[in-house]
Write an enzyme that holds these catalytic residues in place. Structure first.
Site, PDB file in Angstrom:
ATOM      1  N   ASP A 258       0.839  -1.212   0.000  1.00  0.00           N
ATOM      2  CA  ASP A 258       0.000   0.000   0.000  1.00  0.00           C
ATOM      3  C   ASP A 258       0.867   1.253   0.000  1.00  0.00           C
ATOM      4  O   ASP A 258       0.355   2.351  -0.218  1.00  0.00           O
ATOM      5  CB  ASP A 258      -0.949   0.009   1.205  1.00  0.00           C
ATOM      6  CG  ASP A 258      -0.250  -0.306   2.506  1.00  0.00           C
ATOM      7  OD1 ASP A 258       0.387  -1.373   2.591  1.00  0.00           O
ATOM      8  OD2 ASP A 258      -0.323   0.503   3.436  1.00  0.00           O
ATOM      9  N   ASN A 259       2.163   1.103   0.224  1.00  0.00           N
ATOM     10  CA  ASN A 259       3.057   2.261   0.197  1.00  0.00           C
ATOM     11  C   ASN A 259       3.938   2.253  -1.044  1.00  0.00           C
ATOM     12  O   ASN A 259       5.023   2.840  -1.045  1.00  0.00           O
ATOM     13  CB  ASN A 259       3.921   2.283   1.463  1.00  0.00           C
ATOM     14  CG  ASN A 259       3.085   2.529   2.711  1.00  0.00           C
ATOM     15  OD1 ASN A 259       1.995   3.086   2.641  1.00  0.00           O
ATOM     16  ND2 ASN A 259       3.595   2.116   3.854  1.00  0.00           N
TER      17      ASN A 259
HETATM   18  P1  AMP Z   1       0.432   4.237   6.984  1.00  0.00           P
HETATM   19  O1  AMP Z   1       1.194   3.484   8.039  1.00  0.00           O
HETATM   20  O2  AMP Z   1       0.385   5.712   7.235  1.00  0.00           O
HETATM   21  O3  AMP Z   1       0.862   3.873   5.597  1.00  0.00           O
HETATM   22  O4  AMP Z   1      -1.084   3.758   7.140  1.00  0.00           O
HETATM   23  C1  AMP Z   1      -1.524   2.433   6.988  1.00  0.00           C
HETATM   24  C2  AMP Z   1      -3.037   2.431   7.042  1.00  0.00           C
HETATM   25  O5  AMP Z   1      -3.503   2.874   8.334  1.00  0.00           O
HETATM   26  C3  AMP Z   1      -3.689   3.355   6.036  1.00  0.00           C
HETATM   27  O6  AMP Z   1      -4.881   2.757   5.634  1.00  0.00           O
HETATM   28  C4  AMP Z   1      -3.944   4.607   6.850  1.00  0.00           C
HETATM   29  O7  AMP Z   1      -4.963   5.396   6.308  1.00  0.00           O
HETATM   30  C5  AMP Z   1      -4.321   4.023   8.201  1.00  0.00           C
HETATM   31  N1  AMP Z   1      -4.033   4.958   9.305  1.00  0.00           N
HETATM   32  C6  AMP Z   1      -2.820   5.350   9.740  1.00  0.00           C
HETATM   33  N2  AMP Z   1      -2.944   6.208  10.774  1.00  0.00           N
HETATM   34  C7  AMP Z   1      -4.247   6.398  11.004  1.00  0.00           C
HETATM   35  C8  AMP Z   1      -5.012   7.174  11.931  1.00  0.00           C
HETATM   36  N3  AMP Z   1      -4.426   7.951  12.835  1.00  0.00           N
HETATM   37  N4  AMP Z   1      -6.348   7.096  11.836  1.00  0.00           N
HETATM   38  C9  AMP Z   1      -6.958   6.309  10.935  1.00  0.00           C
HETATM   39  N5  AMP Z   1      -6.301   5.557  10.038  1.00  0.00           N
HETATM   40  C10 AMP Z   1      -4.962   5.581  10.061  1.00  0.00           C
HETATM   41 MG    MG Z   2       0.506   4.170   3.780  1.00  0.00          MG
END
Ligand code: AMP
Ligand code: MG
Length: 493
Positions: A258-259
């Protein structure tokens, strides 16, 4: 300062054209940002706003803060949260934007299309148990590192602004909240294709694939098999991108599918960091306990992610399953070769080599093993190789290094370029300044704990021209002082 009598437009002059919203509603949820209490603009990227054709100077800071916090929806925006899935540390999950709202796509004066996204803009249907918010320090961190990557010439999403919300976010402690405005070629991910393929509806898959290649790789229209062309082009962009990371010692930290951006940009700056001392096993992220996303593993992990991308595309590659599988396998199989080509040509440039000899790879690997065995600073070593004071470096006394140095000098003498040309080439490929962890941490600490942005602005100024040595930024070139503890990064959610 704006004067009350000055002409002021009340909004940024966006030129929105929201093509993603024309896709079936399966791909997103309409969702407005959740307003914040007291939006204040803390960082604004003037040079990026100029590239985008936005006239910030005509607009007051307060009005910009209203739009870039999500308190006022810009004219022409159609806010959505995008749906996607992803393999996180190898495990499949349905995700989606849980804390990011896509305002829409802005067209620059040259007609280039950019996603405008507010990160930390409140809960969405995909938030699960999350609060939809982001803390100030991680958003400033994304701003610093993404802009540093851009200045290094590495494809990346960019950062237009950081606005504080006037509201706390609760992590282990209470932290100031903030919203980052992220600008990207798009936010379509490998995980977007996995999400779609998991649905098992070929029409949806084709709609996404057609949309994506037309947006990012329109030349595939001329290919005999546009989907295969699309797959191979994405592979090529990623091979080139990951090679660029390796060449500057960048460690992404969470290379989940997803990244990984289909447009080939570095995206989702969480626990990423630049390596100081060279070691292939370097990991900074506190959550990566197995070292899955260690520096030396990044090319392999990229290939793993692209294998997931290939699986998701299989139904489009050929109506015959066996044929499709053969095409997909061949594409995945060739990834290491693609990567090697980019990596080797980048490493040659770092060593000032213009020509190619079969033994170049061994020459590079000998240098890297010596760096690993003697714990040399990656950036400093490469930059020093071309400097006049090389003989004064402590490592110049090391016999293993001097042996390597003679072999390298002999190699340089077998190409026609002058020493001046070699040096210019090396200096254009070996940054003097990278966002070193200890400087980044200092800048973030004084910004988020003391409300003092002086260090942050100084660091951003230093990072703007990473290949040029300037006396006023000398401190940013230095490797960190020895520290008893390994540097750790956190996901920053
Ligand atoms: P990330 O680690 O930022 O790539 O996020 C991984 C997933 O978790 C993605 O679907 C983000 O939208 C979700 N996510 C990360 N942080 C939050 C948060 N504080 N609230 C809701 N969703 C989150
Ligand atoms: Mg992400």
């Amino acid at each position: 300062m704006t004067h009350p009598l000055d002409h002021q437009t009340t909004r940024l002059n966006w030129d929105f054209d929201n093509s993603y919203c024309q896709l079936p509603s399966f791909f997103f949820a309409r969702q407005s940002p959740v307003p914040v209490r007291d939006p204040k603009l803390v960082l604004f990227n003037h040079s990026l706003s100029e590239e985008l054709g936005l006239s910030f100077s005509q607009t007051s800071e307060q009005l910009v803060a209203l739009e870039l916090s999500g308190n006022q929806i810009p004219l022409g925006a159609e806010p959505i949260a995008q749906a996607y899935a992803g393999h996180q540390f190898g495990h499949f999950a349905i995700l989606g934007d849980g804390r990011a709202i896509l305002l829409g796509e802005h067209l620059s004066p040259e007609g280039k299309r950019f996603d405008v996204q507010l990160k930390g803009a409140g809960q969405t249907p995909f938030s699960r148990r999350g609060d939809g918010r982001a803390a100030l320090a991680p958003m400033l961190r994304e701003y610093i590192i993404s802009e540093a990557m851009h200045a290094l010439g590495i494809p990346t999403t960019r950062s237009l602004a950081v606005v504080t919300t006037g509201q706390p976010v609760y992590r282990e402690t209470s932290l100031p909240g903030a919203v980052l405005t992220r600008i990207a070629a798009s936010h379509i991910r490998v995980g977007t294709f996995e999400y779609t393929n998991a649905q098992g509806d070929q029409n949806l898959l084709q709609a996404l694939a057609d949309y994506t290649w037309a947006r990012h790789y329109p030349d595939c229209a001329n290919a005999q098999n546009p989907y295969l062309c699309f797959l191979e082009t994405v592979m090529d962009r990623q091979a080139s991108l990951i090679a660029r990371w390796q060449l500057v010692g960048f460690i992404h930290g969470v290379m989940n599918t997803d990244n990984m951006s289909i447009a080939g940009e570095t995206i989702d700056y969480g626990p990423c960091a630049f390596m100081d001392t060279y070691h292939a096993d370097t990991v900074f992220s506190s959550i990566d306990q197995q070292g899955r996303y260690a520096y030396g593993n990044q090319p392999l992990m990229a290939q793993w992610n692209l294998a997931r991308f290939t699986e998701a595309l299989l139904p489009l590659l050929n109506p015959d399953e066996t044929e499709a599988l053969a095409l997909g396998r061949a594409a995945v199989h060739h990834f290491p070769e693609r990567f090697q080509r980019y990596w080797l040509s980048g490493m040659r440039a770092k060593l000032g080599l213009f020509t190619e000899e079969p033994s170049d790879k061994a020459l590079i690997e000998t240098l890297l093993s010596w760096m690993q065995n003697t714990a040399q600073d990656f950036t400093h070593t490469f930059r020093s190789l071309g400097s006049e004071s090389l003989a004064n470096q402590p490592f110049f006394q090391d016999a293993a290094f001097t042996d390597w140095h003679s072999a390298w000098q002999a190699r340089l003498s077998r190409q026609p370029q002058t020493p001046e040309e070699v040096l210019a080439h090396m200096n254009a490929h070996n940054p003097a300044i990278i966002p070193r962890n200890y400087h980044v941490e200092e800048a973030l600490r004084s910004a988020s704990e003391e409300n003092d942005l002086t260090r942050l602005h100084q660091l951003l100024a230093a990072l703007k021209q990473p290949y040029t040595e300037r006396p006023e930024f000398k401190a940013y070139q230095m490797p960190p002082p020895p520290s008893p503890e390994a540097y750790r990064t956190f996901c920053g959610t």
